[in-house]
Design an enzyme around this catalytic site. Structure first.
Site, PDB file in Angstrom:
ATOM      1  N   LEU A 180     -27.989  14.959  21.949  1.00 25.37           N
ATOM      2  CA  LEU A 180     -27.102  14.067  22.719  1.00 25.37           C
ATOM      3  C   LEU A 180     -26.620  12.920  21.821  1.00 25.37           C
ATOM      4  CD1 LEU A 180     -26.065  14.081  25.705  1.00 25.37           C
ATOM      5  CD2 LEU A 180     -27.679  12.207  26.103  1.00 25.37           C
ATOM      6  N   ARG A 187     -24.551  24.431  14.138  1.00 19.81           N
ATOM      7  CA  ARG A 187     -24.672  25.182  12.899  1.00 19.81           C
ATOM      8  C   ARG A 187     -25.421  26.471  13.201  1.00 19.81           C
ATOM      9  NH1 ARG A 187     -21.239  22.561  11.121  1.00 19.81           N
ATOM     10  NH2 ARG A 187     -21.212  21.146   9.345  1.00 19.81           N
ATOM     11  N   GLU A 245     -21.856  32.617   7.683  1.00 22.07           N
ATOM     12  CA  GLU A 245     -20.394  32.639   7.871  1.00 22.07           C
ATOM     13  C   GLU A 245     -19.709  33.029   6.561  1.00 22.07           C
ATOM     14  OE1 GLU A 245     -19.282  28.828   9.505  1.00 22.07           O
ATOM     15  OE2 GLU A 245     -20.740  29.028  11.094  1.00 22.07           O
ATOM     16  N   HIS A 248     -15.778  29.442  13.794  1.00 25.30           N
ATOM     17  CA  HIS A 248     -16.022  28.033  13.416  1.00 25.30           C
ATOM     18  C   HIS A 248     -14.748  27.192  13.594  1.00 25.30           C
ATOM     19  CE1 HIS A 248     -18.796  25.322  10.800  1.00 25.30           C
ATOM     20  NE2 HIS A 248     -18.015  24.579  11.573  1.00 25.30           N
TER      21      HIS A 248
HETATM   22  C1  8YV Z   1     -16.054  21.776   9.399  1.00 21.07           C
HETATM   23  C2  8YV Z   1     -17.710  21.083  10.928  1.00 21.07           C
HETATM   24  O1  8YV Z   1     -16.599  20.806   8.596  1.00 21.07           O
HETATM   25  O2  8YV Z   1     -17.408  18.774  11.051  1.00 21.07           O
HETATM   26  C3  8YV Z   1     -18.176  19.691  10.865  1.00 21.07           C
HETATM   27  O3  8YV Z   1     -19.384  19.503  10.631  1.00 21.07           O
HETATM   28  O4  8YV Z   1     -18.454  21.995  11.004  1.00 21.07           O
HETATM   29  C4  8YV Z   1     -16.273  21.386  10.841  1.00 21.07           C
HETATM   30  O5  8YV Z   1     -15.488  20.351  11.257  1.00 21.07           O
HETATM   31  C5  8YV Z   1     -14.663  21.929   9.019  1.00 21.07           C
HETATM   32  O6  8YV Z   1     -14.219  23.047   9.646  1.00 21.07           O
HETATM   33  C6  8YV Z   1     -14.562  22.115   7.514  1.00 21.07           C
HETATM   34  O7  8YV Z   1     -13.402  22.722   7.188  1.00 21.07           O
END
Ligand code: 8YV
Length: 316
Positions: A154, A235, A264, A282
C-alpha cells in the site's frame, strides 16, 4: 569539465522525447548499438559521466566498473530493483527514478486487469472474433462490487489502486508485515495468507528485489482459493511463477491478470493456454501521457544533476 556536452551512456532504446532531448544537449552513446563493448569501454569508458537506463534495462557491474568518472544514473521507471544499487552506493553514485507520475497509469492497468479477468473480457473478445456468438451463450463473469480487493504493497500506487477499487464499491484490505498505517481507512492484515483467504482479488504492487522475492508463494496462492484472482502489476520476481501455474492447473485459484513475469519477455507456455488468465506485456505505465511525463522527469533529473548536482527524484 563542461556539463553542456557531457558524455552520456544510454542503456537501451528510450522514449522518443527523451532521446531527442539527450541528442540535443549531450554526447550520447547508445550501448545497444556498440558492436564491441569491451573495446569501446577501453576507448571511451573514462569519458562517461552519466547513464540513462530504465527499471527494465537495469545496469551491469562489469560495465559500471569500466566507467571511472561516472557521476549519476538516471532511470526511467519507478522500480529500481534491476539496478546495482549497493554497488552504486559504495561508489557514492546517486540514482534517480520516476515516482508519482505513473501512479494513475499503473493503477488503471490494475483495474483493467481486474475487470478483464473477472468479466472474462479477453475471452469474450476471442469468442466474438471466432464466430462463436451465434452458436451459444458466453459464460457469466463476477462483479467487482461487493468483493474484497486485497492490496499487497500500500504505497503510492497501492493507494491509487485502492481509491479506484473503492469507486467500484469494493471493500479494501491490505497487507503490511508489522503495524497498520495510521492514516488509511482500509482493513489491515499482518498475515499475508489471511489476506489472501479473505480477498477476492489479490493485487500485487510491492517493489521487486530480494525483500519481496517469491513473496507470493504456493501457500498464499492456495489461500486465495478456487475463486480468488491474482493481479500482478509489480514485478514477476514477487510471484513464484511455477507455483502459480501449478495452483491454476489444480484449480486451487480462480484466475490471474499478469502484467509482469519472471523472465520477460518470455511467458511460460502453460499460461498461454489458460482462459482464466489475462496476459499483458508490462504495460503498467504505458500511456502516452505517463511515458511523456516519465521521459521529462528523467531528463530533468539528468540536466539538474549535470548543471548543479540537483536530482529531483533521487532514490539513493
Ligand atoms: C518500466 C516499470 O520501468 O516503473 C516501473 O518500475 O516497471 C515500468 O514503468 C518501464 O516500462 C520501462 O520502460
Amino acid at each position: 569539465m563542461s556539463d553542456t556536452r557531457a558524455d552520456v551512456l544510454v542503456w537501451g532504446p528510450m522514449h522518443a522525447a527523451l532521446t531527442a532531448n539527450l541528442a540535443r544537449d549531450y554526447t550520447v552513446h547508445n550501448r545497444w548499438e556498440i558492436a564491441d563493448l569491451d573495446h569501446w569501454l577501453d576507448q571511451h569508458g573514462e569519458n562517461i559521466q552519466a547513464i540513462v537506463t530504465s527499471g527494465v534495462y537495469g545496469t551491469e557491474i562489469a560495465v559500471l566498473e569500466r566507467l571511472p568518472h561516472l557521476r549519476v544514473v538516471t532511470s526511467f521507471g519507478v522500480g529500481y530493483d534491476a539496478l546495482d544499487m549497493a554497488y552504486l552506493a559504495d561508489r557514492g553514485i546517486p540514482v534517480s527514478n520516476t515516482p508519482d507520475v505513473l501512479n494513475n497509469a499503473v493503477a488503471e492497468t490494475a483495474l483493467g486487469l481486474m475487470l478483464a479477468v473477472s468479466r472474462k473480457i479477453s475471452l469474450a473478445d476471442r469468442f466474438v472474433r471466432a464466430g462463436e456468438w451465434p452458436k451459444g451463450k458466453f459464460p457469466l463473469g463476477s462483479d467487482l462490487a461487493g468483493k474484497t480487493c486485497g492490496i499487497v504493497g500500500l504505497g503510492k500506487i497501492g493507494k491509487t489502486i485502492a481509491t479506484r477499487a473503492a469507486a467500484f464499491d469494493m471493500k479494501i484490505a491490505y497487507y503490511r508485515r508489522n503495524q497498520p498505517y495510521p492514516d488509511v481507512p482500509y482493513t489491515h492484515y499482518a498475515d499475508l495468507e489471511a489476506l489472501a483467504r479473505d480477498a477476492d482479488h489479490l493485487v500485487i504492487i510491492v517493489p521487486g528485489g530480494a525483500d519481496t522475492e517469491r513473496l507470493i508463494n504456493a501457500q498464499v496462492l492456495k489461500a486465495l482459493g478456487p475463486k480468488g484472482l491474482l493481479i500482478n502489476v509489480a514485478r514477476g520476481s514477487v510471484v513464484d511463477e511455477k507455483a502459480l501455474i501449478a495452483a491454476l492447473q489444480a484449480g486451487e485459484m480462480g484466475g490471474a491478470g499478469l502484467d509482469v513475469f519472471e523472465d520477460e519477455p518470455n511467458v511460460p507456455d502453460e499460461l498461454l493456454s489458460m482462459d482464466n488468465v489475462v496476459l499483458t506485456p508490462h504495460i503498467g505505465s504505458g500511456t502516452f501521457e505517463t511515458r511523456q511525463a516519465m521521459a521529462d522527469l528523467v531528463f530533468a533529473n539528468l540536466q539538474g544533476f549535470l548543471k548543479d548536482g540537483t536530482l529531483i527524484t533521487r532514490v539513493a
